[in-house]
Design a protein around this motif. Sequence first.
Motif, PDB file in Angstrom:
ATOM      1  N   UNK A 507     -50.953  57.111  37.367  1.00 22.97           N
ATOM      2  CA  UNK A 507     -51.594  56.632  38.600  1.00 22.97           C
ATOM      3  C   UNK A 507     -52.255  57.779  39.369  1.00 22.97           C
ATOM      4  N   UNK A 508     -53.229  57.395  40.200  1.00 25.94           N
ATOM      5  CA  UNK A 508     -53.795  58.295  41.211  1.00 25.94           C
ATOM      6  C   UNK A 508     -53.427  57.727  42.572  1.00 25.94           C
ATOM      7  N   UNK A 509     -53.177  58.594  43.539  1.00 28.82           N
ATOM      8  CA  UNK A 509     -52.849  58.119  44.890  1.00 28.82           C
ATOM      9  C   UNK A 509     -54.129  57.713  45.612  1.00 28.82           C
ATOM     10  N   UNK A 510     -54.118  56.529  46.199  1.00 28.20           N
ATOM     11  CA  UNK A 510     -55.315  55.983  46.848  1.00 28.20           C
ATOM     12  C   UNK A 510     -55.786  56.887  47.990  1.00 28.20           C
ATOM     13  N   UNK A 511     -54.878  57.251  48.899  1.00 30.85           N
ATOM     14  CA  UNK A 511     -55.263  58.049  50.076  1.00 30.85           C
ATOM     15  C   UNK A 511     -55.793  59.418  49.663  1.00 30.85           C
ATOM     16  N   UNK A 512     -55.185  60.015  48.648  1.00 32.90           N
ATOM     17  CA  UNK A 512     -55.625  61.331  48.151  1.00 32.90           C
ATOM     18  C   UNK A 512     -57.030  61.247  47.576  1.00 32.90           C
ATOM     19  N   UNK A 513     -57.285  60.183  46.791  1.00 34.42           N
ATOM     20  CA  UNK A 513     -58.593  60.012  46.141  1.00 34.42           C
ATOM     21  C   UNK A 513     -59.699  59.794  47.181  1.00 34.42           C
ATOM     22  N   UNK A 514     -59.428  58.954  48.191  1.00 33.23           N
ATOM     23  CA  UNK A 514     -60.426  58.666  49.242  1.00 33.23           C
ATOM     24  C   UNK A 514     -60.771  59.945  50.001  1.00 33.23           C
ATOM     25  N   UNK A 515     -59.747  60.712  50.375  1.00 34.90           N
ATOM     26  CA  UNK A 515     -59.982  61.951  51.129  1.00 34.90           C
ATOM     27  C   UNK A 515     -60.757  62.964  50.292  1.00 34.90           C
ATOM     28  N   UNK A 516     -60.411  63.064  49.001  1.00 31.55           N
ATOM     29  CA  UNK A 516     -61.099  64.003  48.103  1.00 31.55           C
ATOM     30  C   UNK A 516     -62.569  63.627  47.946  1.00 31.55           C
ATOM     31  N   UNK A 517     -62.845  62.326  47.823  1.00 30.28           N
ATOM     32  CA  UNK A 517     -64.233  61.851  47.691  1.00 30.28           C
ATOM     33  C   UNK A 517     -65.055  62.218  48.919  1.00 30.28           C
ATOM     34  N   UNK A 518     -64.469  61.943  50.087  1.00 31.57           N
ATOM     35  CA  UNK A 518     -65.191  62.237  51.351  1.00 31.57           C
ATOM     36  C   UNK A 518     -65.503  63.720  51.458  1.00 31.57           C
ATOM     37  N   UNK A 519     -64.509  64.558  51.171  1.00 31.76           N
ATOM     38  CA  UNK A 519     -64.701  66.012  51.281  1.00 31.76           C
ATOM     39  C   UNK A 519     -65.742  66.517  50.294  1.00 31.76           C
ATOM     40  N   UNK A 520     -65.686  66.030  49.046  1.00 30.73           N
ATOM     41  CA  UNK A 520     -66.635  66.482  48.007  1.00 30.73           C
ATOM     42  C   UNK A 520     -68.065  66.103  48.375  1.00 30.73           C
ATOM     43  N   UNK A 521     -68.257  64.854  48.845  1.00 31.78           N
ATOM     44  CA  UNK A 521     -69.608  64.390  49.204  1.00 31.78           C
ATOM     45  C   UNK A 521     -70.124  65.133  50.431  1.00 31.78           C
ATOM     46  N   UNK A 522     -69.257  65.331  51.427  1.00 34.71           N
ATOM     47  CA  UNK A 522     -69.656  66.079  52.641  1.00 34.71           C
ATOM     48  C   UNK A 522     -70.096  67.497  52.285  1.00 34.71           C
ATOM     49  N   UNK A 523     -69.320  68.152  51.406  1.00 34.24           N
ATOM     50  CA  UNK A 523     -69.657  69.535  51.010  1.00 34.24           C
ATOM     51  C   UNK A 523     -70.999  69.563  50.270  1.00 34.24           C
ATOM     52  N   UNK A 524     -71.212  68.611  49.350  1.00 37.50           N
ATOM     53  CA  UNK A 524     -72.465  68.572  48.573  1.00 37.50           C
ATOM     54  C   UNK A 524     -73.666  68.296  49.475  1.00 37.50           C
ATOM     55  N   UNK A 525     -73.506  67.353  50.408  1.00 37.49           N
ATOM     56  CA  UNK A 525     -74.607  67.015  51.323  1.00 37.49           C
ATOM     57  C   UNK A 525     -74.938  68.190  52.242  1.00 37.49           C
ATOM     58  N   UNK A 526     -73.892  68.902  52.694  1.00 34.27           N
ATOM     59  CA  UNK A 526     -74.117  70.080  53.556  1.00 34.27           C
ATOM     60  C   UNK A 526     -74.952  71.124  52.821  1.00 34.27           C
ATOM     61  N   UNK A 527     -74.628  71.352  51.541  1.00 34.66           N
ATOM     62  CA  UNK A 527     -75.384  72.334  50.743  1.00 34.66           C
ATOM     63  C   UNK A 527     -76.830  71.871  50.562  1.00 34.66           C
ATOM     64  N   UNK A 528     -77.035  70.568  50.302  1.00 31.44           N
ATOM     65  CA  UNK A 528     -78.385  70.038  50.081  1.00 31.44           C
ATOM     66  C   UNK A 528     -79.254  70.107  51.330  1.00 31.44           C
ATOM     67  N   UNK A 529     -78.616  70.017  52.493  1.00 31.81           N
ATOM     68  CA  UNK A 529     -79.385  69.982  53.748  1.00 31.81           C
ATOM     69  C   UNK A 529     -79.873  71.364  54.187  1.00 31.81           C
ATOM     70  N   UNK A 530     -79.397  72.410  53.530  1.00 29.19           N
ATOM     71  CA  UNK A 530     -79.816  73.774  53.892  1.00 29.19           C
ATOM     72  C   UNK A 530     -81.153  74.073  53.225  1.00 29.19           C
TER      73      UNK A 530
END
Length: 546
Positions: A507-530
């Motif tokens: 299994x994967x933990x639901x809360x862990x997966x959601x938080x990881x997704x948000x952080x990964x996308x936020x980091x990628x978008x921040x890099x793209x916006x520069x």
Amino acid sequence: IMAKSMSLNAAAGLGGMLKDGHKSFSGVHGAVLKNIEAAKGIAEMVQSSLGPNGMNKLVINHLEKTFVTSDCATILSELEVQHPAAKMLVLASQTQETEHGDNTNFVMSFAGELLKNAEELIKQGVHTAEIVNGFQMALTKTLEILPTLVVKSVPDMRNEDDVVNAIKSVVGTKQYGQEEFLSRLIANACITTFSATAAKPRLNVDSVRIAKLRGGNTLGSTTVKGMVILRDAESHVKRAEKCKVAVFGVGIEAASAEAKSTVLLKNADELLNYNKSEEAALDKLIGSIADTGAKVVIANGTVSEMALHFLNKYNLMVIKIMSKFEIRRICGAVGATAVVKLAPPSPEELGEVALLEVREIAQRKVCVLSQDLDEDTSVATIVLRASTENVMNDLERSVDDGVCSVKTLCNDPRLLPGAGAVELELCKQLKEYADEVKGLDQYAIRKFGESFDVVPRTLTENSGCDATIHLHNLHQAHADTSNPNSKNMGFEVDEHVPMDSVARGIYDLYATKVNALRLAVDAAITVLRVDQIVMSKPAGGPKVPK
């Protein structure tokens, strides 16, 4: 000077405004693609450590300390990454480690894959604004899909078997083959610390302590309902059973005056009487502590030789603790209150212990403070045994991740299918969603979906398989409408075939997966916006030659 600084050489552009020694990068090729390249580099480096068959990295930090681990958070914290774009991904991964303790490698790998796919779109002529908008739409859709993929919840957090089944795959990614044994240790320790009266259990991570004792093997590790103090008792009494405990927040020694004072002694008798009066006062004090019924004294400071003599006289077991944080935990383990002055404690301030004894483990003497019942203590200790320091440190990191996962489950007990199953299903559903969207956003959404393939692909590569063939088989398994469990099909790392991850208990933990997704996308978008990087001249003089 003011007039000079106000004059601007228009022909020099940005260089005419900034001090000498600055660096400036702008535009798609100058800034965006360079940032993506740096972020991809750091993500690809840790990808090979993903999953149960992930490779270890040997990192030697600036203090020449050696780390042998596959834990992404540890690798990144010791690397001292300098590039600002790569640093954003590292910070996202560290945030994930702080909040949930697991899925740090997923944050790095997924963010790196998003940027890699974004690079392809940029080279095809899609504007970064369209890509960012598409990624945000895809994330919103992903967070709508995820609750539909939940396969079960942990029914009872006080049931050891339920907790073990939920956290086994978290521990297995670091310690494959020993996950059952370690998960049971973690579950046992965490359940011990739960409040007996609370309707919904809550875990304080600080209440689960780890004591590392070199020697033996991992299967010799145990859980103690209480504390393990890594030092010997000071007194000649080495064992106390079912007795009262007095905890002092100060050292046990004769009180000294705050101001400097001079004692005038005229002859030898006065000197003898002076010493005797001091001894008598200390004897009376320790006698009064013994009269309270306490058989164990724990002091947060030094124990003088004279005090130790009288403590031995009254057959009191004495333990010296130098850390005030350790004293707080001991108070929680025995139910005592630390007395801040050297005086007999009241009955309410005394704690109780079922057994406190000195044991010799691997030629090292330790004090083991254990209780019979869970409700008697708010602290549990996992005693880890291993042959080398590096193995023991890696075990500690795995246990830390497991404990953080139990904390996450206390807040949100939902579980998703593991072994890359949830990523494969998200990839399939997001591609279908991209076909429905009109406009340029659909390209970014499709690439977002394809980015999820990084997890099953890396699992297959790290298991020594051909990723192309196995990824095709996995996608076919998810597209099979005749199989009611097609959503749960993940990659079997030993037999190298698609398998039902829920039936295997992965299994994967639901809360862990959601938080990881948000952080990964936020980091990628921040890099793209520069779109521009301006670096001032570093402070200080020239570097010292080595």
